[in-house]
Design a protein around this motif. Structure first.
Motif, PDB file in Angstrom:
ATOM      1  N   GLY A 122       0.766  -1.249   0.107  1.00 37.40           N
ATOM      2  CA  GLY A 122      -0.159  -0.071  -0.080  1.00 37.40           C
ATOM      3  C   GLY A 122       0.752   1.298  -0.031  1.00 37.40           C
ATOM      4  N   GLY A 123       2.191   1.264  -0.635  1.00 38.18           N
ATOM      5  CA  GLY A 123       2.952   2.238  -0.609  1.00 38.18           C
ATOM      6  C   GLY A 123       3.901   2.610   0.675  1.00 38.18           C
ATOM      7  N   GLN A 124       3.809   1.373   1.398  1.00 36.99           N
ATOM      8  CA  GLN A 124       4.683   1.570   2.606  1.00 36.99           C
ATOM      9  C   GLN A 124       5.917   1.097   2.288  1.00 36.99           C
ATOM     10  N   GLY A 125       6.117   0.160   1.190  1.00 37.37           N
ATOM     11  CA  GLY A 125       7.394  -0.162   0.864  1.00 37.37           C
ATOM     12  C   GLY A 125       7.555  -1.741   1.363  1.00 37.37           C
ATOM     13  N   LEU A 126       8.369  -2.479   0.634  1.00 37.79           N
ATOM     14  CA  LEU A 126       8.771  -3.764   0.801  1.00 37.79           C
ATOM     15  C   LEU A 126      10.164  -3.996   0.165  1.00 37.79           C
ATOM     16  N   VAL A 127      11.134  -4.526   1.062  1.00 30.98           N
ATOM     17  CA  VAL A 127      12.460  -4.758   0.845  1.00 30.98           C
ATOM     18  C   VAL A 127      12.513  -6.306   1.191  1.00 30.98           C
ATOM     19  N   ASP A 134       8.684  -0.320   4.865  1.00 28.36           N
ATOM     20  CA  ASP A 134       8.110  -0.636   6.173  1.00 28.36           C
ATOM     21  C   ASP A 134       8.113  -2.340   6.283  1.00 28.36           C
ATOM     22  N   VAL A 135       8.220  -2.800   5.454  1.00 31.86           N
ATOM     23  CA  VAL A 135       7.937  -4.455   5.543  1.00 31.86           C
ATOM     24  C   VAL A 135       9.263  -4.848   5.031  1.00 31.86           C
ATOM     25  N   SER A 136       9.926  -5.876   5.706  1.00 37.41           N
ATOM     26  CA  SER A 136      11.169  -6.438   5.049  1.00 37.41           C
ATOM     27  C   SER A 136      10.903  -8.177   5.185  1.00 37.41           C
ATOM     28  N   TRP A 152      10.660 -22.775   1.558  1.00 39.83           N
ATOM     29  CA  TRP A 152      11.398 -21.661   1.999  1.00 39.83           C
ATOM     30  C   TRP A 152      10.629 -21.472   3.603  1.00 39.83           C
ATOM     31  N   ALA A 153      11.731 -21.128   4.195  1.00 37.96           N
ATOM     32  CA  ALA A 153      11.337 -20.437   5.756  1.00 37.96           C
ATOM     33  C   ALA A 153      11.453 -18.943   5.464  1.00 37.96           C
ATOM     34  N   VAL A 154      10.249 -18.335   5.851  1.00 35.91           N
ATOM     35  CA  VAL A 154      10.247 -16.767   5.461  1.00 35.91           C
ATOM     36  C   VAL A 154       9.829 -16.073   6.904  1.00 35.91           C
ATOM     37  N   SER A 155      10.877 -15.142   6.891  1.00 35.10           N
ATOM     38  CA  SER A 155      10.650 -14.253   8.028  1.00 35.10           C
ATOM     39  C   SER A 155      10.387 -12.902   7.647  1.00 35.10           C
ATOM     40  N   MET A 156       9.424 -12.331   8.492  1.00 37.12           N
ATOM     41  CA  MET A 156       8.861 -11.004   7.850  1.00 37.12           C
ATOM     42  C   MET A 156       8.906 -10.215   9.151  1.00 37.12           C
ATOM     43  N   ARG A 157       9.130  -8.852   8.961  1.00 39.66           N
ATOM     44  CA  ARG A 157       9.178  -7.880   9.881  1.00 39.66           C
ATOM     45  C   ARG A 157       8.458  -6.517   9.422  1.00 39.66           C
ATOM     46  N   SER A 158       7.816  -5.818  10.297  1.00 43.83           N
ATOM     47  CA  SER A 158       7.119  -4.341  10.020  1.00 43.83           C
ATOM     48  C   SER A 158       7.798  -3.327  10.911  1.00 43.83           C
ATOM     49  N   LYS A 159       7.931  -2.305  10.568  1.00 47.06           N
ATOM     50  CA  LYS A 159       8.318  -0.969  11.254  1.00 47.06           C
ATOM     51  C   LYS A 159       7.073  -0.464  12.160  1.00 47.06           C
ATOM     52  N   GLY A 160       5.985  -0.722  11.958  1.00 48.43           N
ATOM     53  CA  GLY A 160       4.607  -0.302  12.408  1.00 48.43           C
ATOM     54  C   GLY A 160       3.375  -0.109  11.647  1.00 48.43           C
ATOM     55  N   ALA A 161       3.686   0.109  10.439  1.00 45.91           N
ATOM     56  CA  ALA A 161       2.411   0.550   9.642  1.00 45.91           C
ATOM     57  C   ALA A 161       1.786  -0.814   9.146  1.00 45.91           C
TER      58      ALA A 161
END
Length: 361
Positions: free
Chosen positions: A245-250, A283-285, A296-305
């Motif tokens: 949603g425009g927060q960004g994914l890396v 925001d999302v990694s 695949w073992a998938v790890s996800m993180r968010s900075k808050g949004a």
């Protein structure tokens, strides 16, 4: 929870343990006969909180005089090298050698039965099962639930139970719980690092443990091969500013060939998410770690949004709002496509969370 989270997700736990639940857990432990057999289990691919909580509590049970005691986890009986010197490691046995018919099972940092793998049958064979956890997605399996989604780590729940059992902290217990607390709070950097967390850390430090030595061993020591491996994997990192949603994914991925080329074990990839999540434009990694062909073992993180646990749950996993994971299948781009689609569907662009809302795996 660094980590892929295989969860049988139903309604998340929303309340702290009641006094009746604390009392039931104490009674289940103290009511065992002298020859009672206790099996401690944490989740597959254990991280610092899972292993530290389990071994710290195991050392506490020893202080209570428990003689027939084992600690284990499903899957390959491999402890990450930084955690191998943890006190209480002599309690560990491979899953294949775990007591098939324990009187009491105690689970640590396990959000769902599926995270117990082949050890799940011990829940049915034991007279009683206690679950100590802090995952909001905990499915309330087992018999007695000590699940506190507001706790910064499972070790917080463990310390509270040790207090109720009358077990004082010693050097061994304190080191285990300190490692658990430090790893799940990101060395006390995440927003779940409340005054109560620092107060607990102070109690642990008061036993005489050495935080500098512990931190160097757990956080600041990597083989040179791992450094080279990180360079390769970070070199293929992709940034998608319009995703979520425009927060960004890396995101990036690591293959079994990457591990083999640098002579590294899979656990060396666990801290890699921290190097990816610092990206200012996202925001999302996300880090994909290959565990088998097409898996695949998938790890996800968010900075808050973004609530990444909702994404992980939709893809068969679970975790916390800001730290979650799942197991993905297919080629890496296909797994990322699925993540991208769920982010577009479930993104919550509500700004950073309050400190009392954030949690980390």
């Amino acid at each position: 929870m660094s980590n892929a989270l295989l969860a049988d997700v139903s309604q998340p736990a929303a309340e702290q343990p009641t006094e009746a639940e604390w009392a039931a857990a104490v009674s289940a432990i103290t009511g065992l006969p002298a020859d009672g057999r206790i099996l401690l289990i944490c989740h597959v691919n254990p991280d610092g909180d899972a292993l530290g909580s389990m071994l710290g509590f195991g050392l506490g049970l020893r202080r209570l005089g428990v003689r027939q005691l084992q600690a284990t986890f499903p899957g390959r009986p491999e402890v990450p090298e930084p955690l191998q010197a943890m006190p209480g490691s002599d309690l560990l046995v491979p899953a294949t050698a775990a007591d098939p018919d324990p009187d009491l099972v105690i689970c640590f940092d396990v959000a769902a039965v599926s995270r117990l793998g082949d050890l799940a049958d011990r829940l049915d064979r034991a007279d009683t099962a206690i679950v100590l956890d802090h995952h909001a997605s905990n499915t309330r399996f087992g018999g007695i639930h000590l699940v506190d989604p507001d706790a910064a780590a499972t070790s917080v729940v463990v310390e509270k139970l040790l207090v109720r059992l009358g077990v004082p902290l010693d050097l061994g217990i304190a080191e285990c719980l300190y490692i658990a607390l430090a790893t799940d709070t990101g060395s006390f950097r995440f927003d779940m690092t409340t005054p109560a967390v620092h107060e607990m850390a102070a109690r642990l430090l008061a036993t005489g443990i050495r935080p500098g030595e512990i931190s160097r061993r757990i956080f600041d020591t990597r083989p040179f091969g791992a450094v080279r491996l990180y360079g390769d994997v970070l070199g293929r990192t992709q940034l998608e500013p319009l995703a979520a949603g425009g927060q960004g994914l890396v995101w990036t991925y690591a293959t079994l060939d990457d591990l083999a080329r640098h002579g590294q074990r899979p656990y060396t990839l666990e801290p890699l998410i921290d190097s990816v999540r610092c990206t200012a434009e996202a925001d999302v990694s996300c880090v994909l770690k290959q565990v088998a062909e097409g898996e695949w073992a998938v790890s996800m993180r968010s900075k808050g949004a973004t609530d990444v646990s909702r994404v992980a749950v939709a893809l068969g996993g679970g975790g916390h709002r800001l730290a979650a994971g799942f197991t993905g299948y297919g080629a890496a781009p296909e797994v990322v496509d699925a993540i991208r689609a769920e982010l577009a569907r479930d993104v919550t662009a509500s700004g950073p969370l309050r400190g009392d809302q954030q949690d980390q795996q």
